[in-house]
Write an enzyme that holds these catalytic residues in place. Structure first.
Site, PDB file in Angstrom:
ATOM      1  N   GLU A 181      31.775  72.731  91.916  1.00 17.03           N
ATOM      2  CA  GLU A 181      30.758  73.762  92.151  1.00 17.03           C
ATOM      3  C   GLU A 181      31.236  75.125  91.650  1.00 17.03           C
ATOM      4  O   GLU A 181      30.452  75.897  91.084  1.00 17.03           O
ATOM      5  CB  GLU A 181      30.414  73.800  93.648  1.00 17.03           C
ATOM      6  CG  GLU A 181      29.665  72.543  94.093  1.00 17.03           C
ATOM      7  CD  GLU A 181      29.534  72.391  95.608  1.00 17.03           C
ATOM      8  OE1 GLU A 181      29.988  73.279  96.360  1.00 17.03           O
ATOM      9  OE2 GLU A 181      28.958  71.370  96.036  1.00 17.03           O
TER      10      GLU A 181
ATOM     11  N   LYS B 255      21.644  80.994 100.683  1.00 19.52           N
ATOM     12  CA  LYS B 255      20.433  80.467 100.055  1.00 19.52           C
ATOM     13  C   LYS B 255      19.324  81.536 100.054  1.00 19.52           C
ATOM     14  O   LYS B 255      19.462  82.575 100.726  1.00 19.52           O
ATOM     15  CB  LYS B 255      20.005  79.209 100.813  1.00 19.52           C
ATOM     16  CG  LYS B 255      21.028  78.069 100.697  1.00 19.52           C
ATOM     17  CD  LYS B 255      20.572  76.845 101.475  1.00 19.52           C
ATOM     18  CE  LYS B 255      21.516  75.675 101.276  1.00 19.52           C
ATOM     19  NZ  LYS B 255      21.050  74.451 101.987  1.00 19.52           N
TER      20      LYS B 255
ATOM     21  N   HIS C 262      25.041  77.323 102.050  1.00 16.13           N
ATOM     22  CA  HIS C 262      25.664  76.101 101.520  1.00 16.13           C
ATOM     23  C   HIS C 262      27.175  76.264 101.564  1.00 16.13           C
ATOM     24  O   HIS C 262      27.690  77.351 101.324  1.00 16.13           O
ATOM     25  CB  HIS C 262      25.233  75.875 100.063  1.00 16.13           C
ATOM     26  CG  HIS C 262      26.095  74.870  99.358  1.00 16.13           C
ATOM     27  ND1 HIS C 262      25.872  73.525  99.432  1.00 16.13           N
ATOM     28  CD2 HIS C 262      27.228  75.026  98.600  1.00 16.13           C
ATOM     29  CE1 HIS C 262      26.807  72.877  98.748  1.00 16.13           C
ATOM     30  NE2 HIS C 262      27.637  73.768  98.222  1.00 16.13           N
TER      31      HIS C 262
ATOM     32  N   ASN D  32      18.057  76.255 105.881  1.00 17.89           N
ATOM     33  CA  ASN D  32      19.277  76.378 106.690  1.00 17.89           C
ATOM     34  C   ASN D  32      20.283  77.414 106.170  1.00 17.89           C
ATOM     35  O   ASN D  32      21.476  77.320 106.400  1.00 17.89           O
ATOM     36  CB  ASN D  32      19.914  74.999 106.903  1.00 17.89           C
ATOM     37  CG  ASN D  32      20.366  74.354 105.606  1.00 17.89           C
ATOM     38  OD1 ASN D  32      20.198  74.934 104.536  1.00 17.89           O
ATOM     39  ND2 ASN D  32      20.939  73.172 105.711  1.00 17.89           N
TER      40      ASN D  32
ATOM     41  N   TYR E  31      22.915  69.945  92.956  1.00 17.16           N
ATOM     42  CA  TYR E  31      22.578  68.935  93.974  1.00 17.16           C
ATOM     43  C   TYR E  31      22.430  67.536  93.369  1.00 17.16           C
ATOM     44  O   TYR E  31      21.702  66.716  93.922  1.00 17.16           O
ATOM     45  CB  TYR E  31      21.288  69.346  94.695  1.00 17.16           C
ATOM     46  CG  TYR E  31      21.484  70.417  95.748  1.00 17.16           C
ATOM     47  CD1 TYR E  31      22.343  70.214  96.826  1.00 17.16           C
ATOM     48  CD2 TYR E  31      20.788  71.629  95.693  1.00 17.16           C
ATOM     49  CE1 TYR E  31      22.519  71.193  97.805  1.00 17.16           C
ATOM     50  CE2 TYR E  31      20.953  72.602  96.675  1.00 17.16           C
ATOM     51  CZ  TYR E  31      21.827  72.371  97.731  1.00 17.16           C
ATOM     52  OH  TYR E  31      21.989  73.331  98.715  1.00 17.16           O
TER      53      TYR E  31
HETATM   54  P1  ADP Z   1      24.803  70.162 103.459  1.00 14.98           P
HETATM   55  O1  ADP Z   1      24.087  71.326 102.812  1.00 14.98           O
HETATM   56  O2  ADP Z   1      25.067  70.437 104.927  1.00 14.98           O
HETATM   57  O3  ADP Z   1      26.038  69.725 102.706  1.00 14.98           O
HETATM   58  P2  ADP Z   1      23.351  67.891 102.309  1.00 14.98           P
HETATM   59  O4  ADP Z   1      24.278  67.932 101.138  1.00 14.98           O
HETATM   60  O5  ADP Z   1      23.125  66.574 102.982  1.00 14.98           O
HETATM   61  O6  ADP Z   1      23.797  68.902 103.457  1.00 14.98           O
HETATM   62  O7  ADP Z   1      21.926  68.437 101.874  1.00 14.98           O
HETATM   63  C1  ADP Z   1      21.813  69.550 101.027  1.00 14.98           C
HETATM   64  C2  ADP Z   1      20.689  70.416 101.503  1.00 14.98           C
HETATM   65  O8  ADP Z   1      19.469  69.700 101.380  1.00 14.98           O
HETATM   66  C3  ADP Z   1      20.743  70.823 102.977  1.00 14.98           C
HETATM   67  O9  ADP Z   1      21.599  71.920 103.230  1.00 14.98           O
HETATM   68  C4  ADP Z   1      19.291  71.151 103.244  1.00 14.98           C
HETATM   69  O10 ADP Z   1      18.954  72.449 102.727  1.00 14.98           O
HETATM   70  C5  ADP Z   1      18.569  70.106 102.406  1.00 14.98           C
HETATM   71  N1  ADP Z   1      18.222  68.936 103.206  1.00 14.98           N
HETATM   72  C6  ADP Z   1      19.050  67.967 103.654  1.00 14.98           C
HETATM   73  N2  ADP Z   1      18.371  67.048 104.377  1.00 14.98           N
HETATM   74  C7  ADP Z   1      17.081  67.455 104.381  1.00 14.98           C
HETATM   75  C8  ADP Z   1      15.875  66.948 104.950  1.00 14.98           C
HETATM   76  N3  ADP Z   1      15.875  65.830 105.658  1.00 14.98           N
HETATM   77  N4  ADP Z   1      14.742  67.646 104.737  1.00 14.98           N
HETATM   78  C9  ADP Z   1      14.728  68.779 104.012  1.00 14.98           C
HETATM   79  N5  ADP Z   1      15.815  69.311 103.451  1.00 14.98           N
HETATM   80  C10 ADP Z   1      16.990  68.667 103.633  1.00 14.98           C
END
Ligand code: ADP
Length: 151
Positions: free
Chosen positions: A129, A12, A118, A115, A52
């Site tokens: 994807e 990211k 992805h 974080n 997303y």
């Molecule tokens: P992952 O990336 O682990 O598959 P998700 O698909 O649930 O997780 O969410 C996509 C992305 O959205 C996360 O990696 C994170 O960057 C962001 N995200 C998820 N939950 C939150 C939250 N509560 N607040 C802010 N950003 C979030």
């Protein structure tokens, strides 16, 4: 689960800016996965909304799109045994505070909204994807390493 399973991994914008691209690539290489596609791309909000789409309606969705469009990302396809599930284990939990040390998020991140990386969460989503980010297709080649990585 197969040795030809593919997953979509993306560094990211925060991972690119913080100079963690090389380490993330290195972890997947050293684990034994084969690099099948890679590019640096500054994605549009529309493209990221498509990526997303399942999260549309979540309160953090607008902020997520803004963050993801704030700079270039590194889009990659990695191939190998159980690539999707193993890729998720290597990334760590969505919330870095819940990620074990030794995982990418557990080593480099603290905030769920920053974080670093992805990884596809299912084989079906991985294929979607890969199609979205690499409509031109991925590179097919033999990696001679495979005879040392697999039985
Ligand atoms: P992952 O990336 O682990 O598959 P998700 O698909 O649930 O997780 O969410 C996509 C992305 O959205 C996360 O990696 C994170 O960057 C962001 N995200 C998820 N939950 C939150 C939250 N509560 N607040 C802010 N950003 C979030």
């Amino acid at each position: 689960m197969s040795v030809t399973e593919r997953t979509y991994i993306m560094v990211k914008p925060d991972g690119v800016q913080r100079g963690i691209v090389g380490d993330i690539i290195s972890r997947f290489e050293k684990r034994g996965f084969k690099l099948s596609a890679l590019k640096l791309v500054h994605a549009t909000p529309e493209h990221l909304e498509q990526h997303y789409i399942d999260l549309k309606g979540k309160p953090f969705f607008p902020g997520l799109i803004k963050y993801m469009a704030s700079g270039p990302v590194v889009a990659m396809v990695w191939t190998g045994l159980d690539a999707v599930k193993t890729g998720r284990v290597m990334l760590g939990a969505t919330n870095p505070l819940a990620s074990s040390p030794g995982t990418i998020r557990g080593d480099y991140a603290l905030a769920v909204g920053r974080n670093i990386c992805h990884g596809s969460d299912s084989v079906e989503n991985a294929e979607k994807e890969i199609q979205l980010w690499f409509p031109e297709g991925v590179v097919q080649y033999t990696n001679d390493n495979e005879k040392w990585v697999f039985e």
